[in-house]
Design an enzyme around this catalytic site. Structure first.
Site, PDB file in Angstrom:
ATOM      1  N   ASP A 152      -5.234  10.544   3.310  1.00 51.87           N
ATOM      2  CA  ASP A 152      -5.250   9.383   4.189  1.00 51.87           C
ATOM      3  C   ASP A 152      -5.239   8.087   3.393  1.00 51.87           C
ATOM      4  OD1 ASP A 152      -7.833   9.247   3.173  1.00 51.87           O
ATOM      5  OD2 ASP A 152      -8.782  10.037   4.975  1.00 51.87           O
ATOM      6  N   SER A 153      -5.818   7.032   3.985  1.00 54.81           N
ATOM      7  CA  SER A 153      -5.674   5.681   3.466  1.00 54.81           C
ATOM      8  C   SER A 153      -6.259   5.477   2.077  1.00 54.81           C
ATOM      9  CB  SER A 153      -6.317   4.690   4.441  1.00 54.81           C
ATOM     10  OG  SER A 153      -7.639   5.088   4.764  1.00 54.81           O
ATOM     11  N   SER A 154      -7.328   6.173   1.724  1.00 59.77           N
ATOM     12  CA  SER A 154      -7.909   5.974   0.394  1.00 59.77           C
ATOM     13  C   SER A 154      -6.908   6.319  -0.698  1.00 59.77           C
ATOM     14  CB  SER A 154      -9.173   6.819   0.224  1.00 59.77           C
ATOM     15  OG  SER A 154     -10.191   6.370   1.081  1.00 59.77           O
ATOM     16  N   HIS A 344     -12.574  -0.208   3.053  1.00 63.12           N
ATOM     17  CA  HIS A 344     -11.944   0.656   2.057  1.00 63.12           C
ATOM     18  C   HIS A 344     -12.365   0.222   0.651  1.00 63.12           C
ATOM     19  CE1 HIS A 344      -9.564   1.890   5.516  1.00 63.12           C
ATOM     20  NE2 HIS A 344      -9.118   2.902   4.782  1.00 63.12           N
TER      21      HIS A 344
END
Length: 371
Positions: A152-154, A344
């Protein structure tokens, strides 16, 4: 010391020293030159005259002689980063349909790398690198080590260059940085080619907040491009390590008809995760699988028990399919500061997470062996 500095300056001004690098942008030209052979990192669709792409972390590497090289883009949505001979990177932001030329590189042979920095909401196109006739060299060979990231975004470096948590969509785009996120950093530490097959907010079977139910990673991962159904196929892609970070399923959970309780979601998640790993093992029979996992040290007892049960079920399904190495890595989230866009990790924490992953892999050097 002063004499040394003067001597260094004199040597730098010699006849063979390159002039200052310059970047120019122009409309595509038929006289761009000879197309370079390219080593491609990441999933792309090879089309006549170029490469269509959408996954993050795409990179292209070539070699050539002479003092100039031209990139051809059809891309109004992504930022790119070019580096010649490992030197300071040059940013190319949303070039559109254009030829971008770097010159002033000096005589001799050069190696160039082009990295996609941002995450793509839709496919775009890169049409290659060009040099003057007679200056093309063979592309750098593929690396022996390969590692694939699924998540995902990480992994995409979502908003990692931001100094704030409250970001607009444009600020997220402008501050995302996949080449400086933990996945790419860890792969580069090991001298490995890599794929970053990740989409922000996507989980294995349920996405962040329950959004995009037809776009989970279970559905997108097999694809060459996330937006298109054509499957990815490359017999040369045989990663020794596959790392998965699939936890968005539980973020923003609200009971619904499909999953009336968190326990129901966890049960379905464990079953499907096990099947997903079994499928990955079928495709990559020699790979070791590393799972970014939940740190249950501070969790309520019932949640800790639920996650331990899920871990047991996932591991059992993978091993039943024949996977030899399945390593769960509880991530100590409390040790890291999430100060970038929407909670984040910023660039400094991304480097620390890369170090955490490198230590985990270093503890199992046999993962890189041909098995």
């Amino acid at each position: 010391m002063l004499r040394f500095l003067i001597l260094s300056a004199a040597l730098a001004m010699g006849a063979d020293a390159p002039s200052e690098q310059r970047v120019t942008l122009a409309a595509p030209s038929a006289a761009a030159g000879t197309a370079l052979a390219v080593h491609v990192g990441g999933r792309v669709a090879r089309v006549a005259g170029g490469f269509r792409h959408q996954w993050p972390g795409i990179y292209f590497e070539s070699a050539f002689r002479g003092d100039r090289v031209t990139f051809r883009f059809e891309d109004a949505i992504n930022e790119w980063r070019a580096s010649v001979d490992g030197g300071p990177p040059l940013s190319i932001d949303r070039p559109g349909r254009a030829d971008v030329t770097i010159d002033g590189l000096g005589r001799g042979s050069h190696r160039i790398r082009l990295d996609k920095v941002t995450e793509s909401a839709a496919p775009a196109r890169f049409d290659g690198m060009f040099v003057d006739a007679g200056n093309a060299l063979p592309a750098p060979p593929p690396r022996r080590r390969q590692i694939e990231f699924i998540g995902d975004s990480s992994m995409t470096g979502y908003g990692a260059r931001a100094d704030r948590r409250d970001c607009t969509p444009e600020q997220v785009r402008a501050t995302t940085d996949t080449p400086d996120a933990f996945a790419a950093l860890a792969a580069q530490h090991f001298g490995a080619d890599y794929q970053v097959n990740a989409v922000s907010g996507r989980g294995l079977i349920r996405n962040f907040g329950g959004t995009a139910p037809q776009g989970t990673m279970e559905q997108l991962w097999p694809r060459r491009l996330p937006a298109e159904p054509a499957p990815f196929e490359d017999p040369a892609w045989r990663p020794q390590i596959v790392m998965l970070k699939l936890q968005a399923d539980f973020v923003g959970f609200r009971p619904d008809a499909r999953w009336p309780t968190l326990e129901a979601l966890a049960t379905d998640y464990a079953r499907r995760y096990g099947a997903f790993l079994a499928g990955l093992h079928g495709r990559y029979p020699r790979a070791a699988f590393l799972l970014w996992w939940f740190d249950t040290s501070g969790a309520p007892p019932e949640q800790a028990a639920m996650l331990r049960s899920a871990e047991t079920q996932i591991s059992g399904a993978a091993r039943a399919a024949g996977a030899r190495d399945v390593l769960f890595l509880p991530f100590p989230a409390g040790d890291f500061r999430a100060t970038a866009c929407h909670g984040h990790y910023g660039l400094e924490e991304q480097r620390r997470i890369a170090d955490w992953l490198v230590r985990a892999i270093d503890a199992h050097p046999g993962f890189w062996d041909e098995r």
